[in-house]
Every structure is written in structure tokens, then in C-alpha cells.
Design a protein around this motif. Sequence first.
Motif, PDB file in Angstrom:
ATOM      1  N   GLY A  40       0.780  -1.235   0.000  1.00 14.89           N
ATOM      2  CA  GLY A  40       0.000   0.000   0.000  1.00 14.89           C
ATOM      3  C   GLY A  40       0.811   1.284   0.000  1.00 14.89           C
ATOM      4  O   GLY A  40       0.249   2.375  -0.179  1.00 14.89           O
ATOM      5  N   VAL A  41       2.122   1.202   0.168  1.00 11.28           N
ATOM      6  CA  VAL A  41       2.941   2.419   0.260  1.00 11.28           C
ATOM      7  C   VAL A  41       2.972   3.170  -1.066  1.00 11.28           C
ATOM      8  O   VAL A  41       2.738   4.384  -1.120  1.00 11.28           O
ATOM      9  CB  VAL A  41       4.367   2.083   0.735  1.00 11.28           C
ATOM     10  CG1 VAL A  41       5.299   3.284   0.532  1.00 11.28           C
ATOM     11  CG2 VAL A  41       4.362   1.674   2.202  1.00 11.28           C
ATOM     12  N   LEU A  42       3.260   2.472  -2.147  1.00 14.30           N
ATOM     13  CA  LEU A  42       3.356   3.150  -3.443  1.00 14.30           C
ATOM     14  C   LEU A  42       2.002   3.727  -3.850  1.00 14.30           C
ATOM     15  O   LEU A  42       1.917   4.864  -4.355  1.00 14.30           O
ATOM     16  CB  LEU A  42       3.861   2.167  -4.508  1.00 14.30           C
ATOM     17  CG  LEU A  42       4.387   2.782  -5.808  1.00 14.30           C
ATOM     18  CD1 LEU A  42       5.481   3.799  -5.525  1.00 14.30           C
ATOM     19  CD2 LEU A  42       4.900   1.691  -6.746  1.00 14.30           C
ATOM     20  N   GLU A  43       0.953   2.987  -3.615  1.00 12.39           N
ATOM     21  CA  GLU A  43      -0.390   3.476  -3.923  1.00 12.39           C
ATOM     22  C   GLU A  43      -0.711   4.737  -3.119  1.00 12.39           C
ATOM     23  O   GLU A  43      -1.292   5.699  -3.642  1.00 12.39           O
ATOM     24  CB  GLU A  43      -1.409   2.385  -3.603  1.00 12.39           C
ATOM     25  CG  GLU A  43      -2.854   2.786  -3.828  1.00 12.39           C
ATOM     26  CD  GLU A  43      -3.832   1.694  -3.413  1.00 12.39           C
ATOM     27  OE1 GLU A  43      -5.051   1.922  -3.543  1.00 12.39           O
ATOM     28  OE2 GLU A  43      -3.382   0.630  -2.956  1.00 12.39           O
ATOM     29  N   THR A  44      -0.316   4.746  -1.857  1.00 14.94           N
ATOM     30  CA  THR A  44      -0.611   5.883  -0.979  1.00 14.94           C
ATOM     31  C   THR A  44       0.131   7.142  -1.394  1.00 14.94           C
ATOM     32  O   THR A  44      -0.455   8.234  -1.451  1.00 14.94           O
ATOM     33  CB  THR A  44      -0.257   5.528   0.481  1.00 14.94           C
ATOM     34  OG1 THR A  44      -1.073   4.423   0.893  1.00 14.94           O
ATOM     35  CG2 THR A  44      -0.502   6.703   1.411  1.00 14.94           C
ATOM     36  N   VAL A  45       1.424   7.031  -1.690  1.00 15.53           N
ATOM     37  CA  VAL A  45       2.176   8.235  -2.066  1.00 15.53           C
ATOM     38  C   VAL A  45       1.667   8.797  -3.391  1.00 15.53           C
ATOM     39  O   VAL A  45       1.629  10.020  -3.569  1.00 15.53           O
ATOM     40  CB  VAL A  45       3.699   7.971  -2.122  1.00 15.53           C
ATOM     41  CG1 VAL A  45       4.217   7.565  -0.754  1.00 15.53           C
ATOM     42  CG2 VAL A  45       4.065   6.924  -3.157  1.00 15.53           C
ATOM     43  N   ARG A  46       1.275   7.930  -4.288  1.00 16.40           N
ATOM     44  CA  ARG A  46       0.732   8.412  -5.557  1.00 16.40           C
ATOM     45  C   ARG A  46      -0.596   9.126  -5.341  1.00 16.40           C
ATOM     46  O   ARG A  46      -0.861  10.173  -5.938  1.00 16.40           O
ATOM     47  CB  ARG A  46       0.577   7.244  -6.527  1.00 16.40           C
ATOM     48  CG  ARG A  46       1.908   6.719  -7.083  1.00 16.40           C
ATOM     49  CD  ARG A  46       1.720   5.434  -7.864  1.00 16.40           C
ATOM     50  NE  ARG A  46       2.977   5.015  -8.508  1.00 16.40           N
ATOM     51  CZ  ARG A  46       3.152   3.833  -9.088  1.00 16.40           C
ATOM     52  NH1 ARG A  46       2.166   2.939  -9.105  1.00 16.40           N
ATOM     53  NH2 ARG A  46       4.317   3.542  -9.650  1.00 16.40           N
ATOM     54  N   GLU A  47      -1.414   8.572  -4.492  1.00 15.83           N
ATOM     55  CA  GLU A  47      -2.721   9.176  -4.212  1.00 15.83           C
ATOM     56  C   GLU A  47      -2.578  10.547  -3.557  1.00 15.83           C
ATOM     57  O   GLU A  47      -3.319  11.490  -3.893  1.00 15.83           O
ATOM     58  CB  GLU A  47      -3.518   8.252  -3.289  1.00 15.83           C
ATOM     59  CG  GLU A  47      -4.848   8.840  -2.822  1.00 15.83           C
ATOM     60  CD  GLU A  47      -5.488   8.038  -1.702  1.00 15.83           C
ATOM     61  OE1 GLU A  47      -6.250   8.647  -0.920  1.00 15.83           O
ATOM     62  OE2 GLU A  47      -5.230   6.820  -1.597  1.00 15.83           O
ATOM     63  N   LEU A  48      -1.633  10.671  -2.619  1.00 14.92           N
ATOM     64  CA  LEU A  48      -1.476  11.903  -1.858  1.00 14.92           C
ATOM     65  C   LEU A  48      -0.547  12.922  -2.511  1.00 14.92           C
ATOM     66  O   LEU A  48      -0.358  14.011  -1.981  1.00 14.92           O
ATOM     67  CB  LEU A  48      -0.950  11.572  -0.451  1.00 14.92           C
ATOM     68  CG  LEU A  48      -1.855  10.684   0.421  1.00 14.92           C
ATOM     69  CD1 LEU A  48      -1.190  10.402   1.764  1.00 14.92           C
ATOM     70  CD2 LEU A  48      -3.217  11.336   0.625  1.00 14.92           C
ATOM     71  N   GLY A  49       0.028  12.581  -3.655  1.00 14.83           N
ATOM     72  CA  GLY A  49       0.921  13.520  -4.335  1.00 14.83           C
ATOM     73  C   GLY A  49       2.260  13.671  -3.642  1.00 14.83           C
ATOM     74  O   GLY A  49       2.876  14.741  -3.661  1.00 14.83           O
TER      75      GLY A  49
END
Length: 332
Positions: free
Chosen positions: A194-203
Motif C-alpha cells: 500500500g505504500v506506493l499506492e498511498t504516495v501516488r494518491e497523496l501527491g
Amino acid sequence: MRTVELGTQGLKVSIEGLGCMGMSTTYGPSNDEESLATLRRAIELGITYFDTAEVYGPFHNEELLGRAFASIRDRVVISTKVGFGHTDDGQLKIVDGIPVVNGRPENIIGAIEGSLRRLKTDYIDLVYLHRIDPTVPIEQTITAMSKLVTDGKIGHIGLSEASAGTIRRAHAVHPITAVQTEYSLFERGVESNGVLETVRELGIGFVPYSPLGRGFLTGQLKVDQLDPTDFRNYDPRLSGKNLESNMRIVEAISLIAKEKGVKPSQLALAWTIAQGGVPIPGTRRIKYLEENVAAADIILSKEELAKFDEVAPVGVASGDRYAKGLMTQLTL
């Protein structure tokens, strides 16, 4: 070398940075003059982003960068990392063989003040929390760092080896500019936790460290010839049956590199850039620096990227990426 925005908070960096840890620790003996020459060459090649940490040495690496960049401070972006404990005589505090993490606000503030002195600067562009302290709410640590942003002592806040949940909690207190974690064709765990997905989502910007698998993905690492002080002597992935299994990954990547007419290391770095990362490969030698920089111009096709998913999928590496005790400090 082209420049990109790291995250969405206005920090601009070269598309590839330079990890400076090996100039002071971890990979055997180093030479300051050689390291300083490499840092100068990095500037000539267009690298603007340099990564260090108070614990590298300890302290020596920040002092080295202070020597290198004091006269050209406005031309470089410096990131450092804080969050470990130290003894009264300045050594890394270790209990039961494991470095002690200390995220208490007073420790973080004191550590950043020390980094400012050693780097010979009145501001640091980006400061990462090196590891997450499970005994201190992340909100308290980030609040302390946020005040230093307000005071102008640091420009941006980052996290290193944090879980998706911790990233969200920290970001709710103060915008997180970048998350740094291990990421390479050898280690793709952030794609499944979930880390990569989260940073992409939050910019939030994504900074892969060890993008060459601690040198393993170069295809040139001779494990049986490492200096006795080299950290990789204790790397679970570079020993016994794990090593035999993981060599097959390197052989497959090397074959693709040969077909493309580039080095395996360059292909591995180009892959991390293609995933949207700003990798920080580390080296203290000009020869390897120049090879790494050339990777920024390599374009990978959809077919080539798909081939990497076949030969080096998520979870392909055998063995943990750190010794057992150190694994407990990751993605908290």
C-alpha cells in the motif's frame, strides 16, 4: 540531466540523485578525497539532489557534504535523515544488536540542529524521519518538524520506511514531500503493502534507495571478495541458497540489458525512474557515477517493462532484505 518536482510541495530535484552513505560507512573503507571528487563530478553531470543522514558515520557524511557544498549551497538540494538515538560519546545507540529509534520531539529537534551545523548551512531542503518510533505518536514527531519548517530551518518533511497508515497520519499533520524506501527490481514490496499506492494518491514524491539492490543488480558484485566491514556480508539475500536463487534474477536482467546494449545497472535505474521514482544510487567512484547518470536517458518500452514483470515480479527475491532484528523497524 532533467529536473522534476519531487512531490507536489514545490521541491525540484534532478531526476536521479546521489546516495552518499557509502562515502562514510556500510560498504567498507572509503577515502574522503575520492568522495569529494565524486561529489564535484556529480555537480558537473547535472545532479542536484544529494542524500545523507546523521547516522552515516555517525555524523561524518554530513560533515563531508558540508565541506563539499558550503560554497555552492544554492546549487544543491540536500536531504538528511534523523531519528536514531546516540550515546553520550556520539556513537549510534544499540541495544541487543539493534539501533535504537528515537522519535521524541526533543531528540528530533536536537538532531536537526546538529545536522545544520555539520552541513554548514542555515537550512536543509528536506529532512526525513529515518525510522518510525513505535513508542511516540507520529503526530508528535511531525508537529515538532513542522515548527522547524515554519522557522525556516528545514524546507520539507519526508519519511523513510513508513507504512501506508503512518504516511497518512503524518500527512494529515503537515504535508509530506517525499517518502524514501528500498525499491528496485530486487525489492518491490511497496507495490503490495500500500505504500506506493498511498504516495501516488497523496501527491508525495517517491525516492527509491538501494535501487541497485546494494550493488547486486550490477551483475558485478563479488560477494566472496567483500571487505570484512562491509554490511553486505550479513545480508540474508546474499548468502547461501538465497544467493543462488537470487543470481537467477540478475542473470535474467543482464540478458535484457545485453539485448538493449546497456549495463544491467543502467537498466535497473531506468526501471525505477519509469515507475515514477527519483532513485538515489550510491557510489563513491566517478566511474560508476557516470554509468549511473547515463541511465536517466534510457527509455523503456511497454514490452520491456512487461518483461521485467515476468523475470522480476513482486516478491521474487529470496530472503529478507535485512537481518531479523532490523526487519522489525521497517514500515511501521
